[in-house]
Design a protein around this motif. Structure first.
Motif, short mmCIF file in Angstrom:
data_model
loop_
_atom_site.label_atom_id
_atom_site.label_comp_id
_atom_site.label_asym_id
_atom_site.label_seq_id
_atom_site.Cartn_x
_atom_site.Cartn_y
_atom_site.Cartn_z
N LEU A 1 0.84 -1.20 0.00
CA LEU A 1 0.00 0.00 0.00
C LEU A 1 0.87 1.25 0.00
CD1 LEU A 1 -2.71 -1.26 2.49
CD2 LEU A 1 -3.18 -0.41 0.18
N ARG A 2 1.89 1.25 0.85
CA ARG A 2 2.77 2.43 0.90
C ARG A 2 3.50 2.60 -0.43
NH1 ARG A 2 5.21 5.87 4.63
NH2 ARG A 2 4.38 4.80 6.47
N GLU A 3 4.01 1.52 -0.96
CA GLU A 3 4.77 1.62 -2.21
C GLU A 3 3.87 2.07 -3.37
OE1 GLU A 3 8.38 -1.52 -1.16
OE2 GLU A 3 6.81 -2.15 -2.56
N HIS A 4 2.62 1.65 -3.32
CA HIS A 4 1.67 2.07 -4.36
C HIS A 4 1.52 3.60 -4.36
CE1 HIS A 4 -1.86 2.23 -6.89
NE2 HIS A 4 -2.57 2.78 -5.93
N PHE A 5 1.27 4.16 -3.21
CA PHE A 5 1.07 5.61 -3.17
C PHE A 5 2.39 6.36 -3.40
CE2 PHE A 5 -2.95 4.34 -1.06
CZ PHE A 5 -3.82 5.05 -1.87
N GLU A 6 3.50 5.76 -3.00
CA GLU A 6 4.78 6.40 -3.31
C GLU A 6 5.02 6.43 -4.82
OE1 GLU A 6 7.18 5.53 0.88
OE2 GLU A 6 7.43 4.15 -0.80
N PHE A 7 4.65 5.35 -5.47
CA PHE A 7 4.76 5.29 -6.94
C PHE A 7 3.89 6.37 -7.59
CE2 PHE A 7 2.46 3.50 -10.67
CZ PHE A 7 3.50 3.52 -11.60
N LEU A 8 2.65 6.49 -7.12
CA LEU A 8 1.75 7.52 -7.69
C LEU A 8 2.29 8.92 -7.42
CD1 LEU A 8 -1.80 6.13 -6.73
CD2 LEU A 8 -0.51 5.77 -8.85
N ALA A 9 2.82 9.14 -6.23
CA ALA A 9 3.34 10.47 -5.88
C ALA A 9 4.51 10.83 -6.79
CB ALA A 9 3.77 10.49 -4.41
N LYS A 10 5.41 9.86 -7.01
CA LYS A 10 6.60 10.13 -7.82
C LYS A 10 6.19 10.60 -9.22
CE LYS A 10 10.99 8.22 -9.39
NZ LYS A 10 10.83 8.82 -10.72
N ASP A 11 5.15 9.94 -9.76
CA ASP A 11 4.65 10.28 -11.09
C ASP A 11 4.26 11.76 -11.16
OD1 ASP A 11 3.93 9.31 -13.65
OD2 ASP A 11 1.81 9.33 -13.08
N ILE A 12 3.56 12.23 -10.13
CA ILE A 12 3.10 13.63 -10.11
C ILE A 12 4.27 14.58 -9.86
CG2 ILE A 12 1.59 15.27 -8.92
CD1 ILE A 12 -0.18 13.24 -10.12
N VAL A 13 5.13 14.23 -8.92
CA VAL A 13 6.27 15.10 -8.60
C VAL A 13 7.17 15.23 -9.83
CG1 VAL A 13 8.34 15.34 -7.17
CG2 VAL A 13 6.17 14.62 -6.13
N ASP A 14 7.36 14.11 -10.56
CA ASP A 14 8.22 14.15 -11.76
C ASP A 14 7.67 15.11 -12.82
OD1 ASP A 14 9.97 12.38 -10.65
OD2 ASP A 14 9.36 10.65 -11.84
N PHE A 15 6.37 15.35 -12.82
CA PHE A 15 5.78 16.34 -13.74
C PHE A 15 5.66 17.71 -13.07
CE2 PHE A 15 3.88 12.63 -16.14
CZ PHE A 15 4.50 12.90 -17.35
N GLY A 16 6.40 17.95 -12.02
CA GLY A 16 6.38 19.26 -11.35
C GLY A 16 5.01 19.59 -10.78
N TYR A 17 4.30 18.55 -10.30
CA TYR A 17 2.95 18.71 -9.73
C TYR A 17 1.94 19.17 -10.77
CZ TYR A 17 5.29 18.33 -5.22
OH TYR A 17 6.04 17.91 -4.16
N GLU A 18 2.27 19.01 -12.04
CA GLU A 18 1.30 19.37 -13.08
C GLU A 18 0.63 18.11 -13.63
OE1 GLU A 18 3.04 22.07 -15.89
OE2 GLU A 18 3.16 23.65 -14.38
#
Lengths: 190, 190
Positions: free
Chosen positions: B80-97
């Motif tokens: 569960l933690r790794e899932h949300f970390e994966f999703l967060a990285k995706d957004i952060v990598d796009f500069g929160y856009e």
């Protein structure tokens, strides 16, 4: 009663059209047509659609009645519940359509328009601050025993609410709002 | 390597353009220009922009890697933690856009286009089911002691995540993601 000024008519119409169609789909022509004023009159009152959107966001913020979150005559925990019940009613009354102006603008326009992003950020911050203050009061009066940092929880609840709206716009069945009230009030605000 | 088919080029371009500009702002012409194919070729492959959006949503769903939430080789709570970390990285990598395609489509198009609303609803349901199953496992293996109904909590977490994205698109400072991880993993999934 005196006739509303042209400016006021434009703001009223924009409030409705932005809420119904979103930022991108509600153009100046749609707004002035809906206001019943000539398109040419728009730029006598507003520099841009963007400037009008900031006025609409302020008005939307006022319509959230954050002042009730600070009403000391009511128990802080009761204020928190009544606040979210008020917000839920607003969405349910529109058949789970339209959503939250802040959330819509954040999703649709924040990436591209810095002034809108800043307006949304400020709106979310004021809202989270008002919730945080009520959580802190409820912790102090003992109606919430959780020692979770109120600022973290306030920010989390604002976002969880925005996400519950996103869920309801897809499902329109009340399940996301129900999950919000259960988790927020049976677990987090205890 | 064989050249990607025109259909594939259109889907790739639409994925990018819908994610970047949203449903309404990404027109067929923008998509075919970005794919480097003639606009006229679009309707040989898709009945409508709406039909293409459904294909993009499926592909987006696959890119969320929900199968990792069911990988028994990893402790359910860790998944569960790794899932949300994966999703967060995706957004952060796009500069929160850009945000989440489901959330964007829900906000922008669900009110007006029934097929898109249904696609988003199905996407959210599958996602909430996968999270719910992992929560149930974590309750069973004792790594979560909370007895909150896993279905309610699964739905709540999906929405809270969507809302954290809405918050970050305005603030772009990591505060909403931080609040999500703190409340989700220090309080709700304990």
């Amino acid at each position: 009663m005196p006739r509303a000024s042209v400016r006021e008519q434009i703001v009223d119409a924009a409030y409705e059209q932005f809420h119904r169609h979103g930022y991108n789909a509600a153009g100046v022509k749609l707004i002035t047509d809906s206001a019943g004023v000539p398109k040419g009159s728009f730029y006598n009152h507003f520099e841009s659609k963007e400037a009008l959107a900031l006025v609409v966001m302020d008005r939307y913020g006022e319509s959230r009645h954050l002042e009730t979150l600070a009403d000391k005559k009511v128990l802080a925990l009761t204020r928190l519940r009544e606040h979210f019940e008020f917000l839920a009613k607003d969405i349910v009354d529109f058949g789970y359509e339209r959503g939250c102006v802040y959330g819509n603008f954040s999703t649709e326009a924040a990436d591209h328009i810095p002034a809108i992003r800043e307006g949304v950020r400020t709106g979310f911050d004021h809202w989270a601050d008002a919730i945080t203050a009520a959580i802190r009061e409820a912790q102090e009066d003992g109606s919430i025993t959780s020692s979770q940092d109120p600022g973290t929880l306030g920010r989390f609840l604002v976002n969880a609410w925005e996400g519950a709206i996103v869920g309801e716009r897809a499902a329109k069945d009340g399940s996301s709002f129900a999950a919000f009230f259960t988790v927020a009030f049976d677990t987090l605000l205890r």
